[in-house]
Design an enzyme around this catalytic site. Structure first.
Site, mmCIF file in Angstrom:
data_model
loop_
_atom_site.group_PDB
_atom_site.id
_atom_site.type_symbol
_atom_site.label_atom_id
_atom_site.label_comp_id
_atom_site.label_asym_id
_atom_site.label_seq_id
_atom_site.Cartn_x
_atom_site.Cartn_y
_atom_site.Cartn_z
ATOM 1 N N GLY A 41 0.871 -1.781 0.043
ATOM 2 C CA GLY A 41 -0.348 -0.320 0.002
ATOM 3 C C GLY A 41 0.940 1.066 0.082
ATOM 4 N N LEU A 42 -0.150 2.565 0.543
ATOM 5 C CA LEU A 42 1.402 3.211 0.757
ATOM 6 C C LEU A 42 2.746 3.501 0.729
ATOM 7 C CD1 LEU A 42 -1.616 6.083 0.160
ATOM 8 C CD2 LEU A 42 -0.078 5.645 -1.271
ATOM 9 N N ALA A 43 2.109 3.174 2.609
ATOM 10 C CA ALA A 43 3.180 3.041 2.906
ATOM 11 C C ALA A 43 4.794 1.458 2.795
ATOM 12 C CB ALA A 43 3.426 2.231 4.521
ATOM 13 N N GLY A 44 3.996 0.726 2.443
ATOM 14 C CA GLY A 44 4.962 -0.385 1.866
ATOM 15 C C GLY A 44 5.171 0.093 0.010
ATOM 16 N N HIS A 99 -16.242 5.694 10.776
ATOM 17 C CA HIS A 99 -16.332 6.429 10.548
ATOM 18 C C HIS A 99 -17.691 7.162 9.866
ATOM 19 C CE1 HIS A 99 -15.908 8.793 6.620
ATOM 20 N NE2 HIS A 99 -14.624 9.333 6.236
ATOM 21 N N ARG A 122 -14.785 12.788 13.551
ATOM 22 C CA ARG A 122 -15.150 11.649 12.626
ATOM 23 C C ARG A 122 -15.718 11.066 14.445
ATOM 24 N NH1 ARG A 122 -10.824 9.052 8.681
ATOM 25 N NH2 ARG A 122 -11.370 10.449 7.387
ATOM 26 N N GLU A 136 -0.723 2.322 8.529
ATOM 27 C CA GLU A 136 -1.466 1.993 9.234
ATOM 28 C C GLU A 136 -1.256 0.522 10.462
ATOM 29 O OE1 GLU A 136 -5.609 0.814 7.672
ATOM 30 O OE2 GLU A 136 -6.628 1.175 9.363
ATOM 31 N N LEU A 186 -3.276 9.087 4.550
ATOM 32 C CA LEU A 186 -2.256 8.729 3.232
ATOM 33 C C LEU A 186 -1.330 9.438 3.847
ATOM 34 C CD1 LEU A 186 -5.320 9.832 0.236
ATOM 35 C CD2 LEU A 186 -4.068 7.139 1.391
#
Lengths: 227, 249, 644
Positions: free
Chosen positions: C42-45, C266, C337, C432, C448
């Site tokens: 994902g974004l981090a990986g 959420h 939220r 996350e 993000l």
């Protein structure tokens, strides 16, 4: 492999050849039609014969016609190459495929349409071009020049209703082929623009209707005149 | 509603495979298509039969993992992803044919699962801007006209699901490849390597065994993200320009 | 073991700069002698794998999906925060830091959050350079919007598909490194264990999901970028495949799990429509910028609505309760939220819910459409409206949307120090999967930011600090530790296959989800949690004696994959309950009914609970041991969050 063969052997390059030869053949149709329409001039074929004669002695026209034959062959050969390639890209067919919901019939059957047109072309060449070139056509005087009487060959041929029917039907195939091919060639060349593409598409459709109709009109008129 | 499902079953890549018929009952019209398959699988499991394998993940129409050729169309009757297709699009008593996406470059792995690794390899061949982390200019130093940015965005929305390939009568991947080439050719950041990119990505696309384009427009008509055909024209332009102007002899 | 956050000393604003100077470096020629495993793309990986490969490290990247581009970061809609202050509205690194700490209800580590705010500006630059098509103004410069709980416009966005565009950017960078041969990609491969040798993480054991082969991969460091565990609730906005297995197996090997009870609910999701539901769909929070949240003033009107006797449009303004605007005049519909979610629950609990199940509130665009016109609304939210229409069959331009809270994000995760290293040396957690930056509640558009901050700008520095001390040699994959781990993994899979029980995996997963949602969801109580704990224990026992998994290990077997993940969720669920029981206060995403202000707001206990709860695994069916990392706030004053 040089860059030229590499480019032309890519799927895009092959399509480029299809598009370029296609556009050339589209132009050829216009020229051919201009000549054919002279058949309808009520002068016992004088203008047509003169036109046919001038075509055969003009070196420029003769070289263009050789290119034309070459391009027809290229168009055919590349269509076969591409079709084989495309068939291989999907070795297992779908049990159910609803192509009609996402594309036009003509666009999906360009190969079949092309094959039918090619058969027509062979018959057509055998009937006219071959007989003019290798048969012994009658001669006729136009002004003070003696020329082949191409007109009479056409008149004879179009007395046959079966041939007229075949001709007209083939023009329908041509119309469908052009209805997709015209705009498609521009798309392949990369000529797609929000402003111009809709115009190209409309012109293409108009062309696909008008040119084959005019072509088909000639045998119909001549047949009607003959009975 | 009650439905008959004609599902492609294939044990593994080397198995020949074939259709099997299943009946599902009491399907709610609010279910997504994949939830309907979940119901089928629960029933199969209870009966001790191997459940139908299919790819899916986000189930909100963005990851591009779900596929399926449903009643003759990729992702079924609507122009959306299978996970966003709901059973209200079907009628009670209907027979639904479910096949995997078919292409030489997308070999079947099992049942309805196919391998779309070819798409990754195409991106690897050039679908990026060569820029390392760090050492980049401030984001606002690269102004991009809104219309260009929007057009690039339209191309960038591709989810890589492969519906274009599945829909194309030639199993061509041109829409997928052209979307990435377009996005990066439109943006100033990508313009620097646009020529190399076009040459490499087209070469990889061909090497994967995808078909050529007949401009039928089926790809775009079935694309869940409505990627436009003009991308393919742009790719052609990019590629031909690259071919005649780069110094790669 | 005493938890050492390794936070650098010095003033807050200089910590990261100083730290970057102080970390040990690996000579460029030596970087190629190290191998790093990145799990998750994902974004981090993806950003970590790409950035580390660019530096010269050899990287192996793993994902369970068929392509790295499918990771669930792709589904993030709204945007990404950055303290660019392009809008000249008073934003700054400190303000972003402050908002994040406050939004997290003062349960995050100051230094980490400040660093996050600091590198946020670099992320935008990086993404633009990659060709991410962010929204722009007509002048060609980047556009911003204000987003969930922020009073400045600092959110960069790409229509409603920001996550997709950012992930595709990171994926393209990753792909470039695959082509360069610096990253070796392993799609459809799931990590099932981390291997510890000499007290250090030295590799992982994976299962090839196509062939079922169990494989070992050794490395000098292992990065877990495996996302959150929201699927413990069965219904969540997570992808179907999102799971806790990688993090949980690491936890069982000695990595502490921090704050597991912090889950974000959420507020703007599409309500549940029936038992068949497999997942919940989020509608971007950006909708709250223009949509107004309301329910009828009285239960009677709500009942008529539920019976479809009246239409929402028929209800005059005086009978509508715009409860967020009324209760929180300054933030209105843009409250954080957790506040928005809890209030939706309150009004529905009062019987004022508006759909058939009584669990939905309206999000109404009538006034926005009147004010700005349908075209402008369409240009801002068109794709979200279409999505809503597609899922529900209702047209939100004509009738108000219905929304209800759903599990969305988990702030808890593996405990990491300032370097993002877990309690196992050489094992890192990013994005996350770690607990670090959001405290008890995450602000919109910050996930993000954190994923990319960790991957692009933090780990490239901090992993070097560790590797510089490590020998070039790594253990062979034939090392007994790998073999033993492989055996354990195989044994567990075989056990699952051998039960041959009566019930399917989904049956247990749904049951677990219901327990968690009812007792460890939006509101928790000591009694409920205690009850839930025994229910989960029972469920776990039943699962291991009565689950039915068909097929074999040596093939693509999706039920086996699921069973293996649900087994871990069952264990995690228990820990979440323990953590929620332990935390006798309400903060952010953790709301204990016993601890609330007279107005029903979360009541923190800073005296006793201003700490990170990090749990240590003690063995099968044993209670875990709590370790505390005290949170020190030197730069912000702890206040009761108020959005009035």
């Amino acid at each position: 492999m040089s860059w030229v063969t590499k480019t032309l052997n890519s799927t895009l390059g092959r399509k480029l050849i299809m598009a370029l030869t296609g556009i050339f053949l589209i132009l050829f149709l216009v020229v051919h039609l201009a000549g054919n329409l002279q058949l309808l001039i009520p002068d016992e074929g004088e203008s047509f014969n003169l036109y046919a004669h001038n075509m055969s002695i003009n070196y420029f026209i003769r070289s263009v016609s050789i290119i034309n034959f070459a391009f027809i062959l290229l168009h055919v050969v590349y269509s076969i190459v591409l079709t084989r390639h495309n068939k291989k890209a999907r070795p297992v067919a779908y049990a159910e495929a609803k192509g009609s919901t996402n594309s036009t019939w003509a666009s999906r059957n360009m190969g079949i349409l092309g094959t039918l047109i090619f058969i027509f072309l062979l018959v057509h060449l055998r009937g006219f071009w071959y007989r003019l070139k290798f048969g012994l056509p009658d001669k006729v005087m136009v002004g003070d020049a003696e020329v082949d009487n191409a007109f009479i060959i056409v008149v004879e041929a179009f007395k046959n209703p079966i041939y007229v029917g075949f001709y007209v039907l083939s023009m329908v195939f041509l119309a469908f082929h052009l209805s997709h091919g015209f705009a498609s060639a521009f798309q392949t060349l990369g000529l797609n623009h929000k402003k111009y593409t809709p115009i190209i598409e409309k012109v293409g459709l108009g062309f696909a209707i008008l040119i084959p109709t005019l072509f088909a009109l000639i045998p119909i008129v001549m047949y009607l005149q003959s009975i | 509603m009650n439905l008959t499902l004609k599902v492609w079953r294939q044990k593994n890549a080397s198995d020949k495979g074939g259709f099997r018929e299943y009946k599902v009952k009491d399907i709610s019209e609010h279910m997504s298509f994949l939830e309907m398959l979940d119901v089928l699988n629960e029933e199969l499991l209870e009966k001790g039969e191997d459940p139908v394998h299919f790819d899916h993940d986000c189930r909100e129409g963005i990851c591009g993992m779900c596929s399926l050729h449903i009643n003759g169309k990729p992702h079924g009757p609507l122009q959306t992803t299978t996970c966003q297709l709901h059973m209200r699009s079907f009628n009670d008593g209907e027979t639904i044919t479910i096949e995997p996406f078919r292409a030489k470059a997308f070999p079947v792995v099992k049942d309805l699962v196919v391998d779309r690794g070819a798409f990754d390899r195409i991106i690897q061949s050039g679908g990026y801007v060569t820029v390392n982390t760090g050492g980049v200019p401030d984001a606002n130093e690269i102004p991009i006209p809104k219309v260009i940015a929007d057009e690039a965005f339209d191309s960038a929305t591709c989810i890589g699901c492969g519906a274009c390939v599945a829909a194309c009568k030639n199993a061509s991947a041109m829409l997928f490849v052209s979307a990435k080439i377009s996005q990066l050719a439109l943006l100033p950041q990508g313009k620097v390597e646009r020529k190399e990119r076009a040459e490499k990505m087209v070469a990889q696309m061909d090497a994967e065994g995808f078909g050529a384009c007949t401009n039928t427009g089926a790809c775009s008509a079935e694309c869940p993200k409505e990627i436009k055909l003009s991308n393919i024209a742009r790719m052609n332009r990019e590629y031909f320009t690259a071919s005649v102007t780069t110094e790669n002899v | 073991m005493i938890l050492d956050s390794k936070t650098p000393s010095g003033p807050l604003a200089e910590k990261w700069t100083n730290h970057k100077f102080n970390v040990k470096l690996v000579n460029p020629a030596n970087k190629r002698k190290y191998e790093i495993i990145v799990v998750g793309t994902g974004l981090a990986g993806a950003s970590a794998a790409a950035s580390l490969a660019e530096l010269g490290y050899n990287v192996k990247a793993f994902c369970f999906q068929d392509s790295p581009r499918r990771a669930h970061s792709i589904a993030a809609q709204g945007g990404i925060n950055a303290a660019k202050n392009y809008q000249n509205d008073g934003d700054s690194v400190f303000r972003l830091f402050y908002d994040t700490v406050k939004g997290g209800d003062y349960r995050s580590r100051e230094a980490n959050v400040y660093r996050l705010a600091e590198v946020s500006v670099n992320i935008i630059d990086q993404c633009v350079a990659q060709g991410v098509p962010f929204a722009r103004e007509y002048g060609g410069l980047l556009a911003n919007r204000s987003f969930g709980g922020a009073q400045v416009s600092r959110t960069f966005y790409a229509r409603g598909q920001t996550g997709q565009q950012l992930l595709l950017g990171a994926y393209s960078a990753l792909s470039r490194q695959v082509a360069n041969g610096k990253v070796k990609l392993f799609p459809r491969t799931e990590m099932l264990d981390v291997v510890i040798i000499d007290g250090k993480a030295q590799g992982i054991v994976t299962r090839n999901l196509i062939t079922g082969t169990i494989e070992s991969h050794s490395a000098h460091a292992v990065l877990l970028c495996t996302g959150g565990y929201g699927n413990v609730f069965f219904l969540s906005t997570n992808a179907m495949g999102s799971n806790v297995t990688a993090a949980w197996r690491a936890h069982k090997k000695g990595a502490y799990f921090a704050n597991p009870c912090y889950t974000q609910i959420h507020p703007t999701c599409i309500p549940v429509s029936g038992d068949h539901q497999s997942k919940l769909t989020l509608m971007s929070e950006s909708l709250r910028n223009d949509g107004r949240v309301w329910v009828p003033k009285t239960v009677e009107i709500a009942e008529k609505l539920r019976k479809k006797e009246i239409k929402p449009a028929d209800i005059p303004d005086e009978d509508r309760d715009y409860y967020l605007e009324n209760k929180y005049p300054s933030f209105g519909n843009l409250v954080p939220r957790d506040v928005a979610s809890r209030n939706a629950k309150y009004v529905c609990d009062e019987g004022r819910g508006v759909n058939e199940t009584g669990e939905a509130v309206f999000l109404d665009f009538r006034d926005a459409i009147l004010r700005d016109g349908e075209d402008l609304v369409r240009s801002k939210y068109g794709n979200l409206f279409d999505m809503y229409h597609q899922i529900t069959g209702e047209n939100p331009y004509k009738t108000p949307m219905m929304i209800y809270p759903a599990v969305h994000y988990t702030m808890g995760g593996l405990w990491v120090d300032y370097n993002l290293m877990t309690t196992i040396p050489g094992l890192y957690a990013l994005g996350e999967a770690n607990f670090s930056d959001h405290g008890a509640n995450r602000l919109g558009a910050s996930a993000l930011m954190q994923g990319l901050a960790d991957g692009y700008f933090v780990i490239p520095y901090t992993v070097g600090n560790y590797l510089a001390t490590q020998p070039y040699d790594k253990p062979s994959e034939d090392h007994p530790a790998f073999k033993q781990s492989e055996e354990e993994v195989k044994e567990k899979l075989e056990r699952l296959l051998s039960i041959k029980g009566e019930k399917t995996v989904d049956y247990y997963h749904k049951k677990l989800g219901k327990i968690m949602w009812n007792y460890c969801g939006m509101a928790r109580s000591a009694d409920g949690l205690a009850k839930a704990k025994s229910m989960i224990k029972e469920l776990k026992e039943e699962f291991w004696t009565n689950v039915r998994v068909l097929g074999t290990e040596e093939e693509l077997n999706q039920s086996l994959e699921k069973a293996n993940r649900v087994a871990d969720f069952l264990e995690l669920g228990e820990l979440m309950i323990d953590d929620a029981l332990n935390r006798n206060e309400s903060c952010g995403g953790h709301f204990r009914e016993e601890y609330q202000t007279p107005e029903g707001e979360a009541l923190r206990d800073d005296e006793n609970y201003a700490y990170v709860a990090a749990w240590e695994y003690k063995g099968e069916n044993q209670d875990e041991q709590l370790h505390k990392e005290e949170l020190v706030f030197e730069n912000v004053k702890l206040t009761q969050r108020s959005y009035k």
